[in-house]
Design a protein around this motif. Structure first.
Motif, PDB file in Angstrom:
ATOM      1  N   ILE A  74      -3.239  -1.038 -16.679  1.00  6.87           N
ATOM      2  CA  ILE A  74      -3.370   0.144 -16.308  1.00  6.87           C
ATOM      3  C   ILE A  74      -4.114   0.257 -15.570  1.00  6.87           C
ATOM      4  O   ILE A  74      -4.111   0.429 -14.338  1.00  6.87           O
ATOM      5  CB  ILE A  74      -3.580   0.968 -17.735  1.00  6.87           C
ATOM      6  N   GLY A  75      -4.853  -0.477 -14.473  1.00  6.53           N
ATOM      7  CA  GLY A  75      -5.462  -0.700 -13.695  1.00  6.53           C
ATOM      8  C   GLY A  75      -5.166  -0.818 -12.150  1.00  6.53           C
ATOM      9  O   GLY A  75      -5.255   0.153 -12.138  1.00  6.53           O
ATOM     10  N   LEU A  76      -4.081  -1.427 -11.925  1.00  5.87           N
ATOM     11  CA  LEU A  76      -3.448  -1.524 -10.696  1.00  5.87           C
ATOM     12  C   LEU A  76      -2.418  -0.485 -10.469  1.00  5.87           C
ATOM     13  O   LEU A  76      -2.130   0.140  -9.843  1.00  5.87           O
ATOM     14  CB  LEU A  76      -3.330  -3.049 -10.640  1.00  5.87           C
ATOM     15  N   TYR A  77      -2.066  -0.026 -12.173  1.00  3.90           N
ATOM     16  CA  TYR A  77      -0.762   0.488 -11.573  1.00  3.90           C
ATOM     17  C   TYR A  77      -1.628   2.619 -11.321  1.00  3.90           C
ATOM     18  O   TYR A  77      -1.306   2.853 -10.969  1.00  3.90           O
ATOM     19  CB  TYR A  77      -0.612   1.518 -13.259  1.00  3.90           C
ATOM     20  N   LEU A  78      -2.497   2.420 -12.304  1.00  6.12           N
ATOM     21  CA  LEU A  78      -3.376   4.032 -11.333  1.00  6.12           C
ATOM     22  C   LEU A  78      -4.136   3.933 -10.306  1.00  6.12           C
ATOM     23  O   LEU A  78      -3.441   4.870  -9.315  1.00  6.12           O
ATOM     24  CB  LEU A  78      -4.955   4.073 -12.633  1.00  6.12           C
ATOM     25  N   CYS A  79      -4.441   2.205 -10.141  1.00  3.69           N
ATOM     26  CA  CYS A  79      -4.668   2.569  -8.549  1.00  3.69           C
ATOM     27  C   CYS A  79      -3.963   2.857  -7.586  1.00  3.69           C
ATOM     28  O   CYS A  79      -3.336   3.271  -6.653  1.00  3.69           O
ATOM     29  CB  CYS A  79      -4.978   0.494  -8.173  1.00  3.69           C
ATOM     30  N   ALA A  80      -2.413   1.983  -7.618  1.00  2.00           N
ATOM     31  CA  ALA A  80      -1.517   2.492  -6.697  1.00  2.00           C
ATOM     32  C   ALA A  80      -0.848   4.407  -6.774  1.00  2.00           C
ATOM     33  O   ALA A  80      -0.618   4.614  -6.298  1.00  2.00           O
ATOM     34  CB  ALA A  80      -0.202   1.630  -7.441  1.00  2.00           C
ATOM     35  N   GLU A  81      -1.012   4.458  -8.159  1.00  2.00           N
ATOM     36  CA  GLU A  81      -1.020   6.034  -8.075  1.00  2.00           C
ATOM     37  C   GLU A  81      -1.348   7.261  -7.036  1.00  2.00           C
ATOM     38  O   GLU A  81      -1.348   7.823  -6.597  1.00  2.00           O
ATOM     39  CB  GLU A  81      -0.907   6.462  -9.824  1.00  2.00           C
ATOM     40  N   ILE A 109      -1.521 -15.535  -7.587  1.00  2.00           N
ATOM     41  CA  ILE A 109      -0.919 -15.033  -8.343  1.00  2.00           C
ATOM     42  C   ILE A 109       0.366 -15.238  -8.287  1.00  2.00           C
ATOM     43  O   ILE A 109       1.017 -15.692  -6.405  1.00  2.00           O
ATOM     44  CB  ILE A 109      -0.624 -13.045  -7.955  1.00  2.00           C
ATOM     45  N   ARG A 110       1.997 -15.081  -8.286  1.00  2.00           N
ATOM     46  CA  ARG A 110       3.134 -16.072  -8.096  1.00  2.00           C
ATOM     47  C   ARG A 110       3.484 -14.755  -7.615  1.00  2.00           C
ATOM     48  O   ARG A 110       3.496 -13.706  -8.385  1.00  2.00           O
ATOM     49  CB  ARG A 110       3.830 -16.205  -9.703  1.00  2.00           C
ATOM     50  N   LYS A 111       4.627 -15.183  -7.066  1.00  2.00           N
ATOM     51  CA  LYS A 111       5.292 -14.352  -5.979  1.00  2.00           C
ATOM     52  C   LYS A 111       6.487 -13.108  -6.978  1.00  2.00           C
ATOM     53  O   LYS A 111       6.280 -12.207  -7.005  1.00  2.00           O
ATOM     54  CB  LYS A 111       6.540 -15.298  -5.366  1.00  2.00           C
ATOM     55  N   GLU A 112       6.609 -13.938  -7.721  1.00  2.00           N
ATOM     56  CA  GLU A 112       7.734 -13.081  -8.818  1.00  2.00           C
ATOM     57  C   GLU A 112       6.680 -12.026  -9.629  1.00  2.00           C
ATOM     58  O   GLU A 112       7.649 -10.819  -9.850  1.00  2.00           O
ATOM     59  CB  GLU A 112       8.776 -13.719  -9.232  1.00  2.00           C
ATOM     60  N   ASP A 113       5.793 -12.257  -9.192  1.00  2.00           N
ATOM     61  CA  ASP A 113       4.291 -11.349 -10.606  1.00  2.00           C
ATOM     62  C   ASP A 113       3.910 -10.368  -9.682  1.00  2.00           C
ATOM     63  O   ASP A 113       3.614  -8.814  -9.501  1.00  2.00           O
ATOM     64  CB  ASP A 113       3.563 -12.000 -10.777  1.00  2.00           C
ATOM     65  N   LEU A 114       4.087 -10.630  -7.924  1.00  2.00           N
ATOM     66  CA  LEU A 114       3.006 -10.194  -7.426  1.00  2.00           C
ATOM     67  C   LEU A 114       3.923  -8.350  -6.988  1.00  2.00           C
ATOM     68  O   LEU A 114       3.017  -7.118  -6.864  1.00  2.00           O
ATOM     69  CB  LEU A 114       3.988 -10.358  -5.776  1.00  2.00           C
ATOM     70  N   GLY A 115       4.953  -8.717  -7.155  1.00  2.00           N
ATOM     71  CA  GLY A 115       5.723  -6.958  -7.029  1.00  2.00           C
ATOM     72  C   GLY A 115       5.482  -6.511  -7.656  1.00  2.00           C
ATOM     73  O   GLY A 115       5.870  -4.790  -8.472  1.00  2.00           O
ATOM     74  N   LYS A 116       5.431  -6.627  -9.158  1.00  2.00           N
ATOM     75  CA  LYS A 116       4.646  -6.258 -10.798  1.00  2.00           C
ATOM     76  C   LYS A 116       3.850  -5.419 -11.480  1.00  2.00           C
ATOM     77  O   LYS A 116       3.652  -4.364 -12.316  1.00  2.00           O
ATOM     78  CB  LYS A 116       5.975  -6.865 -11.894  1.00  2.00           C
ATOM     79  N   ILE A 117       2.959  -6.791 -10.477  1.00  2.00           N
ATOM     80  CA  ILE A 117       1.701  -6.422 -10.607  1.00  2.00           C
ATOM     81  C   ILE A 117       1.100  -4.856 -10.808  1.00  2.00           C
ATOM     82  O   ILE A 117       0.015  -4.264 -11.715  1.00  2.00           O
ATOM     83  CB  ILE A 117       0.499  -7.043 -10.523  1.00  2.00           C
TER      84      ILE A 117
END
Ligand code: ADP
Length: 661
Positions: A609-616, A580-588
């Motif tokens: 939506i997978g990682l979004y749910l994980c983060a939540e 993953i590129r640096k600029e995307d790391l924070g947004k995934i």
């Protein structure tokens, strides 16, 4: 002197009684006595002395008067005889008359020896027989005038020296042509020249560029005879090489008067004050700058206020201590509270109780980071209804770079939120409706597969297994949507139990072979660690990491680890995929965020939506989630959870399959 001469006992002298004197002798003495001009007569071979009233003052009070009358010259004028004696004798012997000006001769008078200056002439007096009978001395004592001239010369000399030595510029300018008659080095230096360069020249022939500035003042002093002091006058002149000299001077212009009072020129006394004025100007310009800066700031504040007051956007300003120091009219209108009520932390009362703690925590955290903030919360309005607000807050910094707080603006996003809610409801409904038939299909496929196996239908067995996997993926996806909509509706509940993370990983490992056939998954190291968490939600997170690793790393093994770190447990999933590129790391971890890299060409599907749910989920466990990666070097996904305080596993960890999903 006539009376003294008449009364004198001439018989005792070598010229004898007056009766015996020749006519010429008598006439000479008479003429001398009656003259108002100082005169002496020396008569006869002994040069007997006669003098008149006009001469009398030169003899002082206690000296030759009256004692020198009737005395032979070499006695009466003994002290000066060595000088005058030979000249007088020369005339007696037929020599020519002589004349001297301001001659210094010794003189005894007023009881002491001194000197006197004389302008005098010696001329022969003829006797009746035509021979020289005596010498007439016509004289004028010039001591006073000589001495005063000398004093004058000396004082002028001293003045010249003074002028020359002075560190202040001095110049004497004669006539209205401003002829430089006296000037010192200090003055010459001011105009970039030496005194030799300027003496005897006309000032403005040297410095035509300075004429308009200075001549009017000089003319006025010259004509009115009144001194003028001109301070901090700016001047610009060209030096002798044409280089510009700029500076500031204090100039005293004085009329230059002759003894009789007539003005024949002017004296200028000039002090170089360039450094002083420049320093002052610097201070002034600093002051001016500051003033204009203040003005600009005041203007910009005014502009800001005008703008802030005339908008419907809620604008507030806080200081570095997180206290709100300003709310615009829109805030007052919206909340129905006065500025006074809102100031400080008064505004937090108006936040929806469900959002308050979360938002205030986030807000306070921003002050530590001093980074822009963006968030959403519900704010109670005038009518007591809550409206969704999206707040954006760029940090403010002072000119010296120090952090000054935030300026925040809130936009009403209630309508948008309602749209989203409707969309979520729709997705939730569709997902829910899809789930039942899909679960049935999955069950039927399982039965079909079992039947095919039993009958040794190799092809059918393989196909139904594949179909079941695809349906499994669909169910996961649908569950994802359901979870998102639950999350958005605030209905994502966490049911914590106490369990060993190693147990959970073991279960995942057991399912992995059938889920990801042909992939090498290495579960090492896996440390026993007790956590208090929602078994199913954490399982979802790890499964998500795993399925992503399989998706985005088509080759290579996948490493799953679980280690203790202080009071945390850290779970990681590492792959050798595309990275993953640096600029995307924070947004995934953002909702619906997918990296656009033509992955759809590779058939990699997903909705972001997978990682979004994980983060939540991790956030609701007070844990941390992040990824480390370099493009092309694979990626490692991590999360940490706080370790349980009780170190024994709970009675019955909820196993997969009992999930409410
Ligand atoms: P998706 O359903 O698109 O996979 P996710 O939220 O799980 O959604 O992931 C978000 C994005 O993060 C993905 O679209 C992908 O670009 C990137 N990503 C996730 N995991 C990895 C990984 N292991 N390697 C490379 N990129 C990944």
């Amino acid at each position: 002197m006539g009376a003294l001469t008449r009364a004198f006992n001439w018989a005792a002298t070598s010229i004898g009684k007056p009766e015996s004197w020749t006519q010429s002798h008598l006439t000479s003495v008479n003429m001398m006595l009656t003259s108002r001009f100082p005169m002496l007569v020396f008569w006869g071979p002994d040069l007997i002395t006669f003098y008149n009233d006009a001469f009398r003052p030169s003899l002082g009070n206690d000296g030759k008067h009256p004692g020198s009358l009737g005395q032979p010259g070499h006695i009466s004028w003994a002290e000066s005889w060595p000088v005058i004696g030979p000249m007088i004798n020369n005339i007696m012997n037929g020599g020519e008359a002589v004349w001297f000006e301001d001659q210094k001769l010794p003189l005894y008078r007023d009881g002491k020896m001194g000197y006197a200056y004389w302008t005098y002439s010696f001329s022969p007096l003829l006797d009746d027989d035509g021979q020289v009978g005596g010498v007439l001395v016509t004289c004028n004592e010039t001591t006073k005038s000589v001495e005063s001239t000398a004093r004058l010369a000396e004082s002028e000399n001293r003045f010249q020296n003074l002028v020359r030595e002075a560190t202040i510029g001095i110049v004497v300018l004669e006539g209205e042509a401003w002829h430089i008659s006296i000037a010192n080095e200090a003055f010459a230096k001011l105009i970039g020249r030496s005194t030799q360069d300027i003496m005897g020249k006309n000032l403005f022939e040297l410095l035509p560029e300075a004429r308009s500035e200075f001549e009017p003042i000089m003319q006025s002093v010259y004509r009115d005879g009144k001194s003028i002091q001109n301070n901090n006058a700016a001047y610009t002149v060209q030096d002798k090489n044409g280089q510009t000299i700029e500076g500031y001077v204090n100039v005293l212009y004085q009329p230059f008067r002759e003894e009789d009072g007539t003005i024949t020129g002017i004296i200028e006394i000039i002090q170089d004050v360039t450094d002083k004025v420049k320093a002052e100007l610097q201070v002034v310009s600093m002051y001016e700058n500051e003033k204009s800066l203040h003005r600009e700031i005041a203007e910009s504040e005014e502009r800001f206020r005008n703008m802030a007051e005339s908008t419907d956007v809620l604008i507030a300003v806080s200081n570095e201590k997180a206290e709100s120091v300003y709310f615009n009219k829109a805030w007052e209108r919206f909340t129905g509270r006065s500025q006074q009520d809102l100031l400080g932390f008064g505004w937090t009362d108006m936040i929806h109780p469900e959002d308050r703690e979360r938002f205030v925590d986030y807000y306070m955290e921003s002050f530590k980071k001093q980074e822009p903030f963006a968030n959403e919360f519900r704010l109670k309005n005038n009518d007591g209804n809550y409206r969704w607000q999206r707040v954006l807050g760029p940090p403010r910094f002072r000119p010296d770079g120090s952090f000054a707080g935030y300026i925040s603006s809130c936009f009403d996003i209630t309508e948008q939120k309602q749209d989203e809610l409707r969309k979520n409801d729709f997705i939730a409904m569709v997902s829910h409706e899809l789930k039942t038939p899909l679960t049935s299909i999955s069950g039927f496929l399982q039965l079909l597969e079992m039947d095919a196996k039993k009958n040794n239908y190799g092809f059918s067995t393989a196909m139904t297994a594949k179909a079941r996997r695809q349906v499994g993926k669909m169910i996961t996806m649908i569950n994802g949507f359901l979870n998102v909509s639950r999350l958005e509706a605030g209905k994502l509940d966490i049911h914590k139990t106490r369990f060993d993370m190693a147990d959970l990983l073991q279960e995942i490992q057991a399912d992995a072979d059938s889920l990801y056939p042909g992939r090498k998954l290495v579960f090492d190291p896996v440390e026993h660690t007790i956590v208090e968490a929602d078994w199913h939600k954490i399982e979802n997170v790890i499964s998500n990491f795993l399925s992503n690793a399989v998706k985005y790393a088509p080759n290579g093994s996948i490493q799953i680890a679980c280690v203790q770190k202080d009071n945390l447990v850290e779970v990681s999933v590492a792959d050798a995929g595309i990275g993953i590129r640096k600029e995307d790391l924070g947004k995934i971890f953002d909702r619906y965020y997918r990296i656009e890299q033509g992955l759809s060409d590779n058939g990699v599907s997903g909705f972001g939506i997978g990682l979004y749910l994980c983060a939540e989920i991790i956030q609701r466990h007070n844990g941390k989630i992040w990824a480390e990666s370099e493009p092309g070097e694979g990626a490692v996904f991590y999360f940490t959870l706080p370790r349980g305080t009780d170190l024994t596993p709970g009675p019955s960890p909820t196993k997969r399959g009992v999930s409410p999903e």
